[in-house]
Design an enzyme around this catalytic site. Structure first.
Site, PDB file in Angstrom:
ATOM      1  N   LYS A  58       0.916  -1.432   0.094  1.00 56.89           N
ATOM      2  CA  LYS A  58      -0.016   0.341  -0.202  1.00 56.89           C
ATOM      3  C   LYS A  58       0.656   1.326  -0.145  1.00 56.89           C
ATOM      4  O   LYS A  58       0.573   2.158  -0.927  1.00 56.89           O
ATOM      5  CB  LYS A  58      -1.058   0.311   1.307  1.00 56.89           C
ATOM      6  CG  LYS A  58      -1.639   1.560   1.423  1.00 56.89           C
ATOM      7  CD  LYS A  58      -2.842   0.964   2.620  1.00 56.89           C
ATOM      8  CE  LYS A  58      -2.194   0.641   3.621  1.00 56.89           C
ATOM      9  NZ  LYS A  58      -1.720   1.672   4.254  1.00 56.89           N
ATOM     10  N   ARG A 132     -10.251   3.842  10.267  1.00 57.97           N
ATOM     11  CA  ARG A 132     -10.285   2.333  10.727  1.00 57.97           C
ATOM     12  C   ARG A 132     -11.956   2.180  10.943  1.00 57.97           C
ATOM     13  O   ARG A 132     -11.329   0.719  11.612  1.00 57.97           O
ATOM     14  CB  ARG A 132      -9.637   2.771  11.712  1.00 57.97           C
ATOM     15  CG  ARG A 132      -8.279   3.218  11.334  1.00 57.97           C
ATOM     16  CD  ARG A 132      -7.185   3.235  12.552  1.00 57.97           C
ATOM     17  NE  ARG A 132      -5.866   2.754  11.845  1.00 57.97           N
ATOM     18  CZ  ARG A 132      -4.820   2.573  11.534  1.00 57.97           C
ATOM     19  NH1 ARG A 132      -5.405   1.054  11.724  1.00 57.97           N
ATOM     20  NH2 ARG A 132      -3.846   2.581  11.309  1.00 57.97           N
ATOM     21  N   ARG A 171      10.646 -10.514   5.788  1.00 58.11           N
ATOM     22  CA  ARG A 171      12.314  -9.318   5.972  1.00 58.11           C
ATOM     23  C   ARG A 171      12.982  -9.654   7.074  1.00 58.11           C
ATOM     24  O   ARG A 171      12.717 -10.607   8.175  1.00 58.11           O
ATOM     25  CB  ARG A 171      10.850  -8.162   6.624  1.00 58.11           C
ATOM     26  CG  ARG A 171      10.010  -7.747   5.564  1.00 58.11           C
ATOM     27  CD  ARG A 171       9.214  -6.479   6.157  1.00 58.11           C
ATOM     28  NE  ARG A 171       7.683  -5.984   5.109  1.00 58.11           N
ATOM     29  CZ  ARG A 171       6.695  -5.424   5.715  1.00 58.11           C
ATOM     30  NH1 ARG A 171       6.596  -5.629   7.617  1.00 58.11           N
ATOM     31  NH2 ARG A 171       5.585  -5.341   5.132  1.00 58.11           N
ATOM     32  N   ARG A 204      12.404  -8.138  12.793  1.00 56.99           N
ATOM     33  CA  ARG A 204      11.205  -7.713  14.399  1.00 56.99           C
ATOM     34  C   ARG A 204      10.519  -8.814  14.621  1.00 56.99           C
ATOM     35  O   ARG A 204      10.360  -9.491  13.476  1.00 56.99           O
ATOM     36  CB  ARG A 204      11.112  -6.225  12.866  1.00 56.99           C
ATOM     37  CG  ARG A 204      11.935  -5.109  12.969  1.00 56.99           C
ATOM     38  CD  ARG A 204      11.509  -4.935  12.280  1.00 56.99           C
ATOM     39  NE  ARG A 204      10.565  -4.311  11.132  1.00 56.99           N
ATOM     40  CZ  ARG A 204      10.072  -4.437  10.852  1.00 56.99           C
ATOM     41  NH1 ARG A 204      10.241  -2.555  10.843  1.00 56.99           N
ATOM     42  NH2 ARG A 204       9.681  -4.103   9.436  1.00 56.99           N
ATOM     43  N   ARG A 215      -2.295  -9.445  12.929  1.00 56.85           N
ATOM     44  CA  ARG A 215      -2.367  -8.341  12.555  1.00 56.85           C
ATOM     45  C   ARG A 215      -3.712  -7.882  11.383  1.00 56.85           C
ATOM     46  O   ARG A 215      -3.924  -7.363  11.224  1.00 56.85           O
ATOM     47  CB  ARG A 215      -1.700  -7.730  11.766  1.00 56.85           C
ATOM     48  CG  ARG A 215      -0.429  -7.034  13.297  1.00 56.85           C
ATOM     49  CD  ARG A 215       0.917  -6.642  12.917  1.00 56.85           C
ATOM     50  NE  ARG A 215       1.119  -5.234  11.729  1.00 56.85           N
ATOM     51  CZ  ARG A 215       1.547  -4.929  11.439  1.00 56.85           C
ATOM     52  NH1 ARG A 215       3.420  -5.280  11.366  1.00 56.85           N
ATOM     53  NH2 ARG A 215       1.167  -3.715  10.302  1.00 56.85           N
TER      54      ARG A 215
END
Length: 281
Positions: A58, A132, A171, A204, A215
């Site tokens: 995004k 949201r 990542r 992370r 999430r």
């Protein structure tokens, strides 16, 4: 052709209230129930919303939209951080909630959004990270109406959860420098080692599979009602976000060009435009 398409977009920006400049032609002004004059559809500044789950790309697509279409990129997270950094009254109120991990109340969020929309450069906005919730979506509709702005498109980057998990868990970061890698898309020269220092890379906590899945679950719960709200207004454009950055951009760009062209056609069909054409003859 591409050039003629951009010519149409330029005209629509100039004449349809999409930019901050003077409007030289508009749809007839209307009168509301209180007898006050309100702008017609052509005078409303057109805004869009971009929605995408974590790791959907995004941010990358938002930057391209900003660069190519001139929208002001309104990221609710960035706005809050800026208010907190500057220690404004709104920022001090918001900080109490962000430091504890709690959601920032609507009253504060709309204070930040309203303050930003009042700026001259924020006539044509791309919302990112806001609204949201369904409640925020309906309130945003009302706020935009007050500001003579209108949401004309929702760009929804639709990516399979399995793909998103893969993107996130791959990542890697060099903690000291912040250099980032991806085991699949941007791998280091030596696996799990920083290209410059040779030091170990880290994953992370936010990029661990369990965290990403949580999430994503939160994203679907919160955004489902929002997407449905805008689907009822027939302004949602689902983009297949599983491809490369360039292929996704090609679809996003095509949608926005089509919207600009449709708005221009609508504008040229207005009665006052026809009258001006006749006068010129």
């Amino acid at each position: 052709s591409t050039q003629s398409t951009w010519d149409l977009i330029f005209i629509s920006q100039r004449y349809m209230g999409c930019g901050a400049g003077k409007r030289t032609a508009t749809e007839p002004t209307k009168t509301d129930e209180k007898g006050q004059k309100t702008p017609g559809a052509a005078e409303e500044n057109k805004c869009i919303l971009i929605i995408g789950a974590p790791a959907s790309g995004k941010g990358t697509q938002a930057e391209r939209i900003k660069a190519n279409f001139g929208f002001f990129h309104l990221s609710s997270g960035d706005l809050l951080r800026e208010e907190i950094k500057n220690k404004t009254e709104i920022g001090l109120q918001a900080e109490k909630f962000t430091t504890s991990g709690a959601l920032v109340p609507n009253e504060i969020m709309f204070g930040v959004i309203g303050k930003t929309l009042a700026k001259p450069e924020c006539k044509r906005v791309m919302f990112d990270g806001f609204p949201r919730s369904h409640e925020q979506a309906t309130k945003l509709d009302e706020l935009l109406k007050e500001k003579h702005q209108k949401l004309v498109a929702v760009i929804y980057l639709d990516v399979a959860d399995e793909e998103l998990v893969g993107r996130g868990t791959g990542r890697r970061v060099h903690q000291a420098s912040g250099r980032s890698y991806h085991v699949k898309f941007r791998p280091p020269k030596v696996p799990e080692k920083d290209d410059i220092t040779g030091e170990p890379l880290m994953q992370r906590d936010d990029d661990k599979e369990e965290t990403i899945k949580k999430r994503l679950a939160t994203f679907h719960t919160n955004n489902g009602p929002i997407v449905k709200h805008y689907e009822e207004a027939k302004i949602v454009h689902k983009i297949n976000g599983n491809g490369s950055i360039d292929s996704v951009w090609k679809d996003v760009e095509a949608v926005l060009k089509k919207i600009m062209q449709d708005q221009l056609k609508h504008f040229l069909q207005q009665p006052n435009i026809e009258k001006k054409k006749k006068k010129k003859k």
